[in-house]
Design an enzyme around this catalytic site. Sequence first.
Site, PDB file in Angstrom:
ATOM      1  N   SER A  31     -42.855  35.184 -44.399  1.00 21.11           N
ATOM      2  CA  SER A  31     -41.986  34.952 -43.232  1.00 21.11           C
ATOM      3  C   SER A  31     -41.907  36.174 -42.333  1.00 21.11           C
ATOM      4  O   SER A  31     -41.547  37.255 -42.794  1.00 21.11           O
ATOM      5  CB  SER A  31     -40.551  34.699 -43.704  1.00 21.11           C
ATOM      6  N   HIS A  62     -43.656  30.197 -39.025  1.00 19.81           N
ATOM      7  CA  HIS A  62     -44.836  30.039 -39.875  1.00 19.81           C
ATOM      8  C   HIS A  62     -45.930  29.326 -39.095  1.00 19.81           C
ATOM      9  O   HIS A  62     -45.842  28.127 -38.863  1.00 19.81           O
ATOM     10  CB  HIS A  62     -44.517  29.180 -41.098  1.00 19.81           C
ATOM     11  N   HIS A  84     -44.501  25.549 -48.405  1.00 18.56           N
ATOM     12  CA  HIS A  84     -43.378  25.766 -49.326  1.00 18.56           C
ATOM     13  C   HIS A  84     -43.027  24.480 -50.076  1.00 18.56           C
ATOM     14  O   HIS A  84     -43.080  23.384 -49.519  1.00 18.56           O
ATOM     15  CB  HIS A  84     -42.137  26.238 -48.562  1.00 18.56           C
ATOM     16  N   TYR A  86     -40.062  23.553 -50.842  1.00 16.05           N
ATOM     17  CA  TYR A  86     -38.870  22.904 -50.275  1.00 16.05           C
ATOM     18  C   TYR A  86     -39.188  21.994 -49.088  1.00 16.05           C
ATOM     19  O   TYR A  86     -38.340  21.233 -48.639  1.00 16.05           O
ATOM     20  CB  TYR A  86     -37.804  23.944 -49.883  1.00 16.05           C
ATOM     21  N   GLU A  87     -40.404  22.105 -48.563  1.00 19.26           N
ATOM     22  CA  GLU A  87     -40.771  21.209 -47.458  1.00 19.26           C
ATOM     23  C   GLU A  87     -41.010  19.787 -47.957  1.00 19.26           C
ATOM     24  O   GLU A  87     -41.120  18.862 -47.159  1.00 19.26           O
ATOM     25  CB  GLU A  87     -42.030  21.731 -46.769  1.00 19.26           C
ATOM     26  N   ALA A 114     -41.020  37.493 -47.676  1.00 19.88           N
ATOM     27  CA  ALA A 114     -39.703  38.059 -47.401  1.00 19.88           C
ATOM     28  C   ALA A 114     -38.821  37.602 -48.550  1.00 19.88           C
ATOM     29  O   ALA A 114     -38.921  36.453 -48.986  1.00 19.88           O
ATOM     30  CB  ALA A 114     -39.184  37.540 -46.079  1.00 19.88           C
ATOM     31  N   MET A 212     -38.450  32.040 -52.136  1.00 21.92           N
ATOM     32  CA  MET A 212     -38.755  30.602 -52.232  1.00 21.92           C
ATOM     33  C   MET A 212     -40.257  30.337 -52.222  1.00 21.92           C
ATOM     34  O   MET A 212     -40.704  29.257 -51.819  1.00 21.92           O
ATOM     35  CB  MET A 212     -38.103  29.858 -51.057  1.00 21.92           C
ATOM     36  N   SER A 213     -41.038  31.303 -52.659  1.00 24.24           N
ATOM     37  CA  SER A 213     -42.500  31.129 -52.629  1.00 24.24           C
ATOM     38  C   SER A 213     -43.145  31.985 -53.715  1.00 24.24           C
ATOM     39  O   SER A 213     -42.484  32.408 -54.661  1.00 24.24           O
ATOM     40  CB  SER A 213     -43.045  31.554 -51.255  1.00 24.24           C
ATOM     41  N   ASN A 236     -33.122  41.273 -46.721  1.00 22.99           N
ATOM     42  CA  ASN A 236     -31.642  41.278 -46.805  1.00 22.99           C
ATOM     43  C   ASN A 236     -31.249  41.493 -48.252  1.00 22.99           C
ATOM     44  O   ASN A 236     -32.046  41.231 -49.156  1.00 22.99           O
ATOM     45  CB  ASN A 236     -31.103  39.916 -46.332  1.00 22.99           C
ATOM     46  N   HIS A 248     -31.952  32.559 -41.396  1.00 22.59           N
ATOM     47  CA  HIS A 248     -33.405  32.728 -41.278  1.00 22.59           C
ATOM     48  C   HIS A 248     -33.733  33.676 -40.126  1.00 22.59           C
ATOM     49  O   HIS A 248     -34.687  34.450 -40.187  1.00 22.59           O
ATOM     50  CB  HIS A 248     -34.075  31.368 -41.069  1.00 22.59           C
TER      51      HIS A 248
HETATM   52  N1  HPA Z   1     -32.944  34.339 -50.821  1.00 26.79           N
HETATM   53  C1  HPA Z   1     -34.030  33.556 -50.932  1.00 26.79           C
HETATM   54  N2  HPA Z   1     -35.088  33.687 -50.155  1.00 26.79           N
HETATM   55  C2  HPA Z   1     -35.061  34.646 -49.221  1.00 26.79           C
HETATM   56  C3  HPA Z   1     -33.972  35.492 -49.051  1.00 26.79           C
HETATM   57  C4  HPA Z   1     -32.842  35.328 -49.897  1.00 26.79           C
HETATM   58  O1  HPA Z   1     -31.828  36.044 -49.811  1.00 26.79           O
HETATM   59  N3  HPA Z   1     -34.279  36.340 -48.038  1.00 26.79           N
HETATM   60  C5  HPA Z   1     -35.522  36.013 -47.618  1.00 26.79           C
HETATM   61  N4  HPA Z   1     -36.023  34.983 -48.333  1.00 26.79           N
END
Ligand code: HPA
Length: 280
Positions: A31, A62, A84, A86-87, A114, A212-213, A236, A248
């Site tokens: 990301s 993306h 992903h 989740y898609e 990320a 998530m990947s 973060n 996001h």
């Molecule tokens: N959690 C899950 N996926 C993420 C995060 C997060 O805090 N930051 C970037 N991708």
Amino acid sequence: MGEAYDKLSKCYKSVKKKIDFQPRVALVLGSGLGDYVKQVKVEAALDYSEIAGFPVSTVPGHKGRFVFGYVKKVPVVIMQGRVHYYEGYAMEDVVLPIRLMKMMGAEVLFLTNAAGGVNENFHAGDLMLIKDQISSFVPSPLIGPNMDKLGPRFPDMSGIYHRELRQLIKKAAKSLGISLQKGVYLQLTGPAYESPAEIRMCRLLGADAVGMSTACEAVAANHMGMKICGISFISNLACGMTDQPLSHKEVQEAADKVAPLFEKLVTESIVSIGKTLKQR
Ligand code: HPA
């Protein structure tokens, strides 16, 4: 070997008809990190939508395409945008592009993402070299009839992230004066960010970063015997570790800030990895 393998072969044939390029290294851009492609001497690009049967990504930020080219002299294929779980895709579709890049000739897989920092010593903006992973919260992409042409039924997972590649990346970071955290990446399905209690659970389980990947892709690549390395960009601190809610947009803005460092590190690492590859 089943429908999934037939689909993969179909995609491979579709790519081969359009592109005649043999990558050695496959790079997946996470990301907000898609601009790395500007550092590459691009030879060709192929939108995922141009490949028959290919799952196509829908997340803003993306771009969905393979880029073929050279990082210095190393031939690479880059996923600018990943698929992903989740898609809503089946896990075998999520890892299809990884399998495809191996079939194209890539022997090294360089994963980036990320991620949320779970380790209390991390800061937003850190880069983390992935040492190991926890994929137990997402279905294995290897479920179903084994694709014997790709790898064994019960693959060993004791060294997913290749030791020598990790050393090379550490050295590259040192030579560039970039400080690098090291840690375990845990994959959850998303798409919701985690709750504070879930982040405490991740920490208890030994995770340093959450996302998530990536882990499912590494499972598929490890099955095929690829050499794998990965860097998480800590966009973060995870939920509950600061007062701020997550978005996001925040992830993308943080990525923009760290992009120059990230780009230098990826290039330097790929150049060193290139030196270790045997002539074909
Ligand atoms: N959690 C899950 N996926 C993420 C995060 C997060 O805090 N930051 C970037 N991708």
